[in-house]
Design an enzyme around this catalytic site. Structure first.
Site, mmCIF file in Angstrom:
data_model
loop_
_atom_site.group_PDB
_atom_site.id
_atom_site.type_symbol
_atom_site.label_atom_id
_atom_site.label_comp_id
_atom_site.label_asym_id
_atom_site.label_seq_id
_atom_site.Cartn_x
_atom_site.Cartn_y
_atom_site.Cartn_z
ATOM 1 N N ARG A 180 7.364 -8.779 1.984
ATOM 2 C CA ARG A 180 7.482 -8.191 0.723
ATOM 3 C C ARG A 180 6.187 -8.359 -0.203
ATOM 4 O O ARG A 180 5.498 -9.513 -0.472
ATOM 5 C CB ARG A 180 8.573 -9.254 0.005
ATOM 6 C CG ARG A 180 8.642 -8.969 -1.645
ATOM 7 C CD ARG A 180 9.502 -7.624 -1.863
ATOM 8 N NE ARG A 180 10.607 -7.654 -1.399
ATOM 9 C CZ ARG A 180 11.391 -6.468 -1.652
ATOM 10 N NH1 ARG A 180 10.985 -5.453 -2.003
ATOM 11 N NH2 ARG A 180 12.766 -6.427 -0.911
ATOM 12 N N GLN A 216 15.757 1.450 5.545
ATOM 13 C CA GLN A 216 15.071 1.871 4.283
ATOM 14 C C GLN A 216 13.595 1.760 4.546
ATOM 15 O O GLN A 216 12.948 0.934 4.999
ATOM 16 C CB GLN A 216 15.382 0.888 3.016
ATOM 17 C CG GLN A 216 14.645 1.295 1.707
ATOM 18 C CD GLN A 216 15.112 0.214 0.627
ATOM 19 O OE1 GLN A 216 15.517 -0.774 0.888
ATOM 20 N NE2 GLN A 216 15.137 0.868 -0.576
ATOM 21 N N ARG A 236 6.522 -0.398 8.919
ATOM 22 C CA ARG A 236 6.330 -1.555 8.135
ATOM 23 C C ARG A 236 6.720 -2.723 8.947
ATOM 24 O O ARG A 236 6.301 -4.012 8.630
ATOM 25 C CB ARG A 236 6.858 -1.428 6.713
ATOM 26 C CG ARG A 236 8.107 -1.417 6.422
ATOM 27 C CD ARG A 236 8.626 -1.150 5.136
ATOM 28 N NE ARG A 236 10.154 -1.251 5.027
ATOM 29 C CZ ARG A 236 10.773 -1.714 3.923
ATOM 30 N NH1 ARG A 236 9.950 -2.263 2.938
ATOM 31 N NH2 ARG A 236 11.995 -1.770 3.868
ATOM 32 N N HIS A 258 3.135 1.897 -0.236
ATOM 33 C CA HIS A 258 3.989 1.072 -1.259
ATOM 34 C C HIS A 258 3.282 0.015 -1.534
ATOM 35 O O HIS A 258 3.661 -1.061 -1.810
ATOM 36 C CB HIS A 258 5.351 0.615 -0.652
ATOM 37 C CG HIS A 258 6.447 0.217 -1.256
ATOM 38 N ND1 HIS A 258 6.374 -0.432 -2.379
ATOM 39 C CD2 HIS A 258 7.719 0.570 -1.046
ATOM 40 C CE1 HIS A 258 7.532 -0.694 -3.143
ATOM 41 N NE2 HIS A 258 8.522 -0.067 -2.190
ATOM 42 N N ASP A 289 12.222 2.985 -11.771
ATOM 43 C CA ASP A 289 12.132 3.512 -10.224
ATOM 44 C C ASP A 289 11.965 5.058 -10.297
ATOM 45 O O ASP A 289 12.890 5.492 -10.208
ATOM 46 C CB ASP A 289 13.323 2.910 -9.495
ATOM 47 C CG ASP A 289 13.220 3.353 -7.855
ATOM 48 O OD1 ASP A 289 12.094 3.729 -7.446
ATOM 49 O OD2 ASP A 289 14.208 2.600 -7.295
ATOM 50 N N GLU A 333 2.600 3.781 -5.883
ATOM 51 C CA GLU A 333 2.722 4.321 -4.581
ATOM 52 C C GLU A 333 2.444 5.642 -4.480
ATOM 53 O O GLU A 333 2.895 6.588 -5.141
ATOM 54 C CB GLU A 333 3.955 3.938 -4.132
ATOM 55 C CG GLU A 333 4.781 2.647 -4.438
ATOM 56 C CD GLU A 333 6.046 2.418 -3.968
ATOM 57 O OE1 GLU A 333 6.458 3.155 -3.185
ATOM 58 O OE2 GLU A 333 6.727 1.943 -4.675
#
Length: 317
Positions: free
Chosen positions: A67, A85, A90, A168, A213, A272
């Site tokens: 995170r 997701q 990652r 991200h 978002d 991003e």
């Protein structure tokens, strides 16, 4: 010790025994990259100040992605497809590539590491496409951080594949309510909080007072994040990535995220570089190349350079 004797690339052990690479530049800046996720978890300037946000509750253990820092979203951004997701790149182990095919010539003489991801048999079960993903992480002589991605379709069955993508990036900011983003004003965006309805940005600059978002479309190659309290501006330069995602979970969402501190939303902002609205399709043998370059400069930076109409056609290359 002379500058040339300073160790510029070091492979070492990080949290929970995970392997990481540390890049050091002679003036004092540094970058840390975990092989788990090819995940940049630290980017420090010449004064040793951390420029990226990583949650104090981040879990450095498979299968959970880390995170914060710079997660790589591939082959899917968001959770609209059949994959987990933001895809699986990652939370896979990448390898260090020593025999690297030629990359485009760098404008910098910085220190770098090349990482490689290929699908495992398990990956092919959930996303039945063969690929090679090469990532070069470069720390420039001025402390800039550059990520260069090359994704190649290596399918032997002659089939194309399609994907979406994002870097991200979690920036560290002093206080989210004192931050503004320039370069995205007047642009259309998809609002993830409104089922991806399309709107047009109205403000002169983007400021933050609640959860955000958004996926901004047809964005310029240069975006600025101005942190008034730190008198610092982050500049994001991108090539081949038409979209830009802006995200902050704010208080309620932050409390619902297990690996994120309740108050940490105040000290981070995701901006991003992405390719989301129009998925990328590669035929066998085709390669997709994109780049993101991050720099941190004093806030005297001239934001007038960020008029989207002026820089939309400009290129990094």
């Amino acid at each position: 010790m002379s500058a040339t004797e300073i160790k510029s690339v070091e492979i070492t052990t990080g949290i929970n025994g995970l392997e990481k690479v540390i890049l050091r530049e002679i003036h004092g800046s540094s970058v840390e990259v975990y092989l788990y996720g090819a995940h940049v978890t630290s980017w420090k300037n010449e004064q040793g100040e951390e420029l990226l946000f990583v949650s104090s509750k981040a879990i450095f253990k498979s299968p959970k992605p880390i995170r914060g820092g710079i997660p790589i979203c591939f082959p899917q951004f968001s959770n609209l497809g059949s994959l987990e997701q933001h895809g699986f790149a990652r939370n896979r182990l990448w390898t260090i590539e020593t025999d690297t095919p030629p990359f485009p010539p760098n404008v910098t003489n910085g220190v770098f590491v090349d990482l490689l991801l290929k699908p495992t048999e398990e990956d092919l079960k959930i996303w039945p496409h063969s690929f090679e993903y090469r990532l070069r992480v470069t720390l420039g002589p001025g402390g800039d951080l550059m990520l260069t991605s090359r994704i190649r379709n290596t399918n032997a069955d002659g089939k194309p594949f399609t994907f979406t993508f994002a870097y991200h990036t979690y920036f560290s900011v002093s206080d989210i309510s004192e931050v503004r983003v320039e370069g995205l004003e007047t642009l259309d965006y998809l609002d993830n909080l409104q089922n991806r309805e399309r709107y047009t940005e109205q403000g002169d600059a983007i400021t933050f007072e609640s959860e955000v978002d958004k996926i901004y479309l047809s964005t310029p190659t240069k975006i600025a994040i101005l942190d008034h309290e730190k008198k610092r501006t982050f500049v994001v330069r991108k090539d081949g990535l038409p979209d830009a995602v802006v995200w902050n979970p704010w208080d309620k969402k932050a409390k619902s995220i297990a690996d994120f501190g309740d108050e940490e939303y105040k000290h981070m902002l995701c901006v991003e570089a992405a390719a989301v609205e129009k998925p990328i399709t590669l035929k066998p043998g085709e390669e997709w190349k994109v780049r993101q370059e991050l720099s941190a400069v004093p806030s005297s930076y001239c934001s007038g350079q960020l008029d989207p109409n002026k820089v939309l056609q400009s290129s990094l290359l």
